[in-house]
Design an enzyme around this catalytic site. Sequence first.
Site, short mmCIF file in Angstrom:
data_model
loop_
_atom_site.label_atom_id
_atom_site.label_comp_id
_atom_site.label_asym_id
_atom_site.label_seq_id
_atom_site.Cartn_x
_atom_site.Cartn_y
_atom_site.Cartn_z
N GLY A 100 2.67 -5.92 -68.11
CA GLY A 100 3.00 -4.97 -67.04
C GLY A 100 2.80 -3.52 -67.44
O GLY A 100 2.64 -3.18 -68.62
N ASN A 101 2.79 -2.67 -66.45
CA ASN A 101 2.70 -1.23 -66.67
C ASN A 101 3.13 -0.51 -65.41
O ASN A 101 3.26 -1.12 -64.35
CB ASN A 101 1.28 -0.81 -67.11
CG ASN A 101 0.22 -1.49 -66.28
OD1 ASN A 101 0.08 -1.19 -65.10
ND2 ASN A 101 -0.53 -2.42 -66.87
N GLY A 139 0.53 -2.14 -75.29
CA GLY A 139 0.94 -2.90 -76.47
C GLY A 139 2.40 -2.83 -76.89
O GLY A 139 2.86 -3.71 -77.61
N SER A 177 -4.01 -0.43 -70.51
CA SER A 177 -5.40 -0.82 -70.27
C SER A 177 -5.73 -0.81 -68.77
O SER A 177 -6.90 -0.86 -68.39
CB SER A 177 -5.67 -2.21 -70.85
OG SER A 177 -4.74 -3.13 -70.31
N GLU A 178 -4.70 -0.74 -67.93
CA GLU A 178 -4.93 -0.71 -66.47
C GLU A 178 -4.98 0.72 -65.94
O GLU A 178 -4.91 0.94 -64.73
CB GLU A 178 -3.82 -1.47 -65.73
CG GLU A 178 -3.57 -2.87 -66.22
CD GLU A 178 -4.68 -3.85 -65.85
OE1 GLU A 178 -5.69 -3.40 -65.27
OE2 GLU A 178 -4.53 -5.03 -66.15
N HIS A 216 2.83 -2.33 -61.92
CA HIS A 216 2.04 -3.56 -62.10
C HIS A 216 2.88 -4.56 -62.87
O HIS A 216 3.35 -4.27 -63.97
CB HIS A 216 0.75 -3.26 -62.86
CG HIS A 216 0.09 -4.51 -63.36
ND1 HIS A 216 -0.33 -5.51 -62.51
CD2 HIS A 216 -0.18 -4.94 -64.60
CE1 HIS A 216 -0.85 -6.50 -63.22
NE2 HIS A 216 -0.77 -6.18 -64.51
N HIS A 235 3.89 -9.15 -63.35
CA HIS A 235 3.37 -10.53 -63.33
C HIS A 235 4.41 -11.46 -62.71
O HIS A 235 4.88 -12.39 -63.38
CB HIS A 235 3.05 -11.00 -64.76
CG HIS A 235 2.09 -10.12 -65.50
ND1 HIS A 235 2.06 -10.05 -66.88
CD2 HIS A 235 1.12 -9.27 -65.04
CE1 HIS A 235 1.10 -9.20 -67.25
NE2 HIS A 235 0.53 -8.71 -66.16
N HIS A 237 -3.39 -13.32 -62.65
CA HIS A 237 -2.97 -12.16 -63.42
C HIS A 237 -1.64 -11.61 -62.91
O HIS A 237 -0.58 -11.92 -63.46
CB HIS A 237 -4.08 -11.10 -63.39
CG HIS A 237 -3.73 -9.90 -64.19
ND1 HIS A 237 -4.51 -8.76 -64.23
CD2 HIS A 237 -2.66 -9.63 -64.98
CE1 HIS A 237 -3.95 -7.86 -65.01
NE2 HIS A 237 -2.82 -8.36 -65.47
ZN ZN Z 1 -1.10 -7.38 -66.11
#
Ligand code: ZN
Length: 212
Positions: free
Chosen positions: A28-29, A45, A74-75, A94, A96, A154
Site C-alpha cells: 500500500g501507499n 519498502g 513505486s506507484e 492505495h 489491497h 493487485h
Molecule cells: Zn499495491
Amino acid sequence: MEAQVHREALSRIMSRLYNKGLISAFGGNASVKLPDGTVLITPSGLNKEELNPEDLVMISPAGAVLESEKKPSSELWTHLAVYGVRPDVTAIVHAHPPTLVGLVSGGFEFGVYTPEQVVLVGELAVLDLLVGKELAQHISKIAADHKAVLVKNHGVFCWGRSLTEAYAITEILEEVAKMVVASYAAGYLMQPLSYEQREHILTTYKPTNPSR
Ligand SMILES: [Zn+2]
C-alpha cells in the site's frame, strides 16, 4: 496546513490501513497534494504499520524527489497521473482490500449496493493488471469519472478531497465486499441497487460531507 501535519496524517492512515487488514506490512501507499502543487507520498519498502512522519517523501509536481533519503512509493506515477487530471483531488490511498480484490479478480461484477457507496464512492472502475507508467497512463484516462479504480490481482486506488475521504472510500468498498460474501453464505446473493434506486438516494440522502 503545514507539511508536518500532512506527514503525521499520512503515517496514521497507513497504520489504520494495516490494522484494518487492508494492506500487508510492506504493501500500500498514500499521498497528499499540498497547496503549492508538491506531493507528499509514502516511501517504498518500509513497514507501513510504523512509518515516522520524516519517512514521507516530498515530490515536485514533475515527479522529482525534493528532500528525502528514502525512495518514493513505486506507484508514484499513478498518484501524479490522478492529480494531473483531477485538480479537485488532494489525497490518494492505495490498498489491497482482500475481499474486494478477490471477488473482482475472480470475475465477480461488483455493483453499487449501499446508500453510503452511492453517495461517497459511485461505480468502481476495473482494470486488468498493469504496473508502473503503463498503469498511470490507463488510470489517467478514467480518473475523471471515478473515485476508485481496482487493478485486478493487485489492489485499489481511491481518491478524494481529503485524506479521510480517500481512506473512507477504501474502507467502504471492502465493507460492502464483505456484505456481498456474507449474503452468499446466507444462500442469497445481495443484489446491486438499480439505477432508479441510486438516483433516488442521490436526491434524498445527504450524509455529512467528509472534510477532514
Ligand atoms: Zn499495491
